[in-house]
Scaffold this active site. Structure first.
Site, PDB file in Angstrom:
ATOM      1  N   LYS A  50      -1.484  -3.188   3.746  1.00 60.82           N
ATOM      2  CA  LYS A  50      -1.190  -1.946   3.019  1.00 60.82           C
ATOM      3  C   LYS A  50      -1.511  -0.684   3.822  1.00 60.82           C
ATOM      4  O   LYS A  50      -0.831   0.320   3.684  1.00 60.82           O
ATOM      5  CB  LYS A  50      -1.997  -1.905   1.715  1.00 60.82           C
ATOM      6  CG  LYS A  50      -1.447  -2.798   0.616  1.00 60.82           C
ATOM      7  CD  LYS A  50      -2.315  -2.656  -0.627  1.00 60.82           C
ATOM      8  CE  LYS A  50      -1.636  -3.218  -1.844  1.00 60.82           C
ATOM      9  NZ  LYS A  50      -2.404  -3.026  -3.076  1.00 60.82           N
ATOM     10  N   ASP A  80       0.600   1.157  -7.426  1.00 64.84           N
ATOM     11  CA  ASP A  80      -0.528   0.564  -8.185  1.00 64.84           C
ATOM     12  C   ASP A  80      -1.050   1.529  -9.252  1.00 64.84           C
ATOM     13  O   ASP A  80      -1.354   1.122 -10.374  1.00 64.84           O
ATOM     14  CB  ASP A  80      -1.681   0.190  -7.241  1.00 64.84           C
ATOM     15  CG  ASP A  80      -1.421  -1.124  -6.510  1.00 64.84           C
ATOM     16  OD1 ASP A  80      -0.642  -1.950  -7.029  1.00 64.84           O
ATOM     17  OD2 ASP A  80      -1.987  -1.316  -5.421  1.00 64.84           O
TER      18      ASP A  80
HETATM   19  P1  NAP Z   1     -11.576  -3.400  -2.372  1.00 66.87           P
HETATM   20  O1  NAP Z   1     -10.701  -2.474  -1.625  1.00 66.87           O
HETATM   21  O2  NAP Z   1     -12.327  -4.465  -1.658  1.00 66.87           O
HETATM   22  O3  NAP Z   1     -12.622  -2.477  -3.190  1.00 66.87           O
HETATM   23  C1  NAP Z   1     -13.606  -3.030  -4.002  1.00 66.87           C
HETATM   24  C2  NAP Z   1     -14.463  -1.906  -4.547  1.00 66.87           C
HETATM   25  O4  NAP Z   1     -15.403  -2.478  -5.455  1.00 66.87           O
HETATM   26  C3  NAP Z   1     -15.264  -1.185  -3.485  1.00 66.87           C
HETATM   27  O5  NAP Z   1     -15.375   0.172  -3.845  1.00 66.87           O
HETATM   28  C4  NAP Z   1     -16.648  -1.879  -3.585  1.00 66.87           C
HETATM   29  O6  NAP Z   1     -17.718  -1.112  -3.126  1.00 66.87           O
HETATM   30  C5  NAP Z   1     -16.722  -2.062  -5.080  1.00 66.87           C
HETATM   31  N1  NAP Z   1     -17.651  -3.090  -5.509  1.00 66.87           N
HETATM   32  C6  NAP Z   1     -17.597  -4.428  -5.256  1.00 66.87           C
HETATM   33  N2  NAP Z   1     -18.606  -5.072  -5.871  1.00 66.87           N
HETATM   34  C7  NAP Z   1     -19.316  -4.122  -6.548  1.00 66.87           C
HETATM   35  C8  NAP Z   1     -20.469  -4.158  -7.369  1.00 66.87           C
HETATM   36  N3  NAP Z   1     -21.104  -5.305  -7.630  1.00 66.87           N
HETATM   37  N4  NAP Z   1     -20.910  -2.998  -7.904  1.00 66.87           N
HETATM   38  C9  NAP Z   1     -20.270  -1.843  -7.661  1.00 66.87           C
HETATM   39  N5  NAP Z   1     -19.175  -1.730  -6.873  1.00 66.87           N
HETATM   40  C10 NAP Z   1     -18.704  -2.861  -6.322  1.00 66.87           C
HETATM   41  O7  NAP Z   1     -10.744  -4.146  -3.496  1.00 66.87           O
HETATM   42  P2  NAP Z   1      -9.453  -3.609  -4.294  1.00 66.87           P
HETATM   43  O8  NAP Z   1      -8.242  -3.991  -3.566  1.00 66.87           O
HETATM   44  O9  NAP Z   1      -9.681  -2.195  -4.652  1.00 66.87           O
HETATM   45  O10 NAP Z   1      -9.503  -4.537  -5.595  1.00 66.87           O
HETATM   46  C11 NAP Z   1     -10.500  -4.341  -6.591  1.00 66.87           C
HETATM   47  C12 NAP Z   1     -10.176  -5.234  -7.788  1.00 66.87           C
HETATM   48  O11 NAP Z   1      -8.941  -4.814  -8.342  1.00 66.87           O
HETATM   49  C13 NAP Z   1     -10.012  -6.707  -7.438  1.00 66.87           C
HETATM   50  O12 NAP Z   1     -10.631  -7.472  -8.450  1.00 66.87           O
HETATM   51  C14 NAP Z   1      -8.490  -6.910  -7.461  1.00 66.87           C
HETATM   52  O13 NAP Z   1      -8.131  -8.224  -7.830  1.00 66.87           O
HETATM   53  C15 NAP Z   1      -8.097  -5.934  -8.561  1.00 66.87           C
HETATM   54  N6  NAP Z   1      -6.716  -5.439  -8.442  1.00 66.87           N
HETATM   55  C16 NAP Z   1      -5.905  -5.583  -9.531  1.00 66.87           C
HETATM   56  C17 NAP Z   1      -4.615  -5.114  -9.473  1.00 66.87           C
HETATM   57  C18 NAP Z   1      -3.711  -5.282 -10.668  1.00 66.87           C
HETATM   58  O14 NAP Z   1      -2.485  -5.129 -10.517  1.00 66.87           O
HETATM   59  N7  NAP Z   1      -4.241  -5.570 -11.845  1.00 66.87           N
HETATM   60  C19 NAP Z   1      -4.137  -4.483  -8.306  1.00 66.87           C
HETATM   61  C20 NAP Z   1      -5.010  -4.332  -7.226  1.00 66.87           C
HETATM   62  C21 NAP Z   1      -6.301  -4.820  -7.307  1.00 66.87           C
HETATM   63  P3  NAP Z   1     -18.152  -1.169  -1.575  1.00 66.87           P
HETATM   64  O15 NAP Z   1     -17.045  -0.517  -0.820  1.00 66.87           O
HETATM   65  O16 NAP Z   1     -19.438  -0.442  -1.538  1.00 66.87           O
HETATM   66  O17 NAP Z   1     -18.273  -2.633  -1.209  1.00 66.87           O
END
Ligand code: NAP
Length: 287
Positions: free
Chosen positions: A71, A107
């Site tokens: 991405k 998104d």
């Molecule tokens: P990402 O880029 O890896 O970002 C994850 C975020 O969560 C980061 O800000 C991380 O903080 C934070 N985080 C992780 N564990 C945490 C905790 N225990 N406490 C507080 N903050 C925490 O992932 P992403 O692509 O944004 O995806 C995030 C979620 O969205 C995933 O579960 C994914 O499956 C879901 N998602 C859903 C859709 C949909 O269409 N429904 C689309 C995209 C993503 P740090 O940076 O400090 O590690």
């Protein structure tokens, strides 16, 4: 499907991609609307992305989607970026307009459509968004562009903190939305933000399977029953956060329809037509 000499190709680039629901969602929709388009998955890692994008451009594809880890890596190979893609610094949808590649990020639009469908009218109102990764940044940028009045972005001081600071500053400069960044450890700041918010969104990965015991918000006393609480996670359908919020009387919803509507927004960008969402939802998005 009837592939002809006129059929135009598109698809999904990323790695891994074989689990994706997108081919079913798009090919079924093309068929329903009688569009001579096809959609496939291509397992492409960032080190081969340049050649893949160049091939897709040359072969007159209608466009393509990108998932992790492509991405952000795709940005140097595109000709133009929409405002939300510029703010997020990541693209999940590309339109090929006669060899000119335009990048979008649907998104956030997908999420906002799921908010609307839950009966929550967030335009002109205030929301609190947990996380600063890919999903959170896409939602923050689109919420600001779409007219959310005030946005509190809440992140832990980890990997994403500096990115979050830049996003907040860009949103404040380039949109009419007032945005601030709150440290997840700042209980007072978080409490104040939640008191005046209509919507709380978890866009962190905390609570996603298999770590379903995790929650981004340990202190549930910060929630109030007038708050609508949502999660972008859809596996499990009800995260610990959603369970705890529902027990306090909050309306809740998960990320299932965000997934559907980000695809519908991409479909519209490529075809200019509306995806038959009711049918696609009933076939592939059992919630
Ligand atoms: P990402 O880029 O890896 O970002 C994850 C975020 O969560 C980061 O800000 C991380 O903080 C934070 N985080 C992780 N564990 C945490 C905790 N225990 N406490 C507080 N903050 C925490 O992932 P992403 O692509 O944004 O995806 C995030 C979620 O969205 C995933 O579960 C994914 O499956 C879901 N998602 C859903 C859709 C949909 O269409 N429904 C689309 C995209 C993503 P740090 O940076 O400090 O590690």
């Amino acid at each position: 499907m009837n592939i002809t000499g006129h059929t135009r190709l598109g698809g999904l680039l990323g790695s891994p991609v074989s689990h994706s629901i997108s081919p079913m969602m798009h090919n079924d929709s093309f068929q329903q609307l009688g569009l001579d388009f096809a959609y496939l998955c291509f397992d492409v890692k960032p080190d081969r992305l340049k050649e893949a994008v160049s091939g897709l451009r040359t072969m007159n594809t209608y466009g393509f989607n990108l998932t992790m880890p492509d991405k952000e890596a795709v940005l140097p190979y595109l000709d133009e970026l929409s405002l939300e893609a510029q703010l997020v610094g990541a693209v999940n949808t590309v339109k090929n307009e006669n060899g000119r590649l335009i990048g979008y990020n649907t998104d956030g639009l997908g999420y906002l459509k799921s908010v609307e469908e839950a009966g929550c009218h967030i335009v002109g109102k205030e929301m609190t968004l947990l996380g600063a990764g890919g999903a959170a940044c896409a939602i923050a940028a689109q919420a600001a562009i779409s007219g959310v009045a005030k946005l509190h972005l809440v992140s832990r001081r980890g990997r994403s903190w500096d990115k979050a600071k830049k996003l907040v500053s860009d949103i404040n400069q380039r949109t009419g939305c007032q945005t601030d960044l709150i440290d997840l450890a700042d209980r007072k700041g978080l409490k104040k933000a939640l008191e005046s918010s209509l919507l709380l969104t978890n866009a962190t990965s905390a609570g996603m399977a298999p770590d379903t015991n995790l929650t981004p918000l340990e202190d549930v006393s910060l929630l109030h029953p007038d708050l609508i609480v949502s999660d972008v996670i859809y596996n499990p359908r009800q995260t610990r956060l959603l369970q705890e919020a529902a027990a306090l009387g909050c309306q809740t919803f998960n990320g299932m329809y965000m997934l559907l509507y980000q695809g519908a927004a991409a479909f519209r960008i490529w075809t200019g037509q509306d995806m038959p969402v009711e049918l696609i939802r009933s076939r592939y998005f059992k919630n």
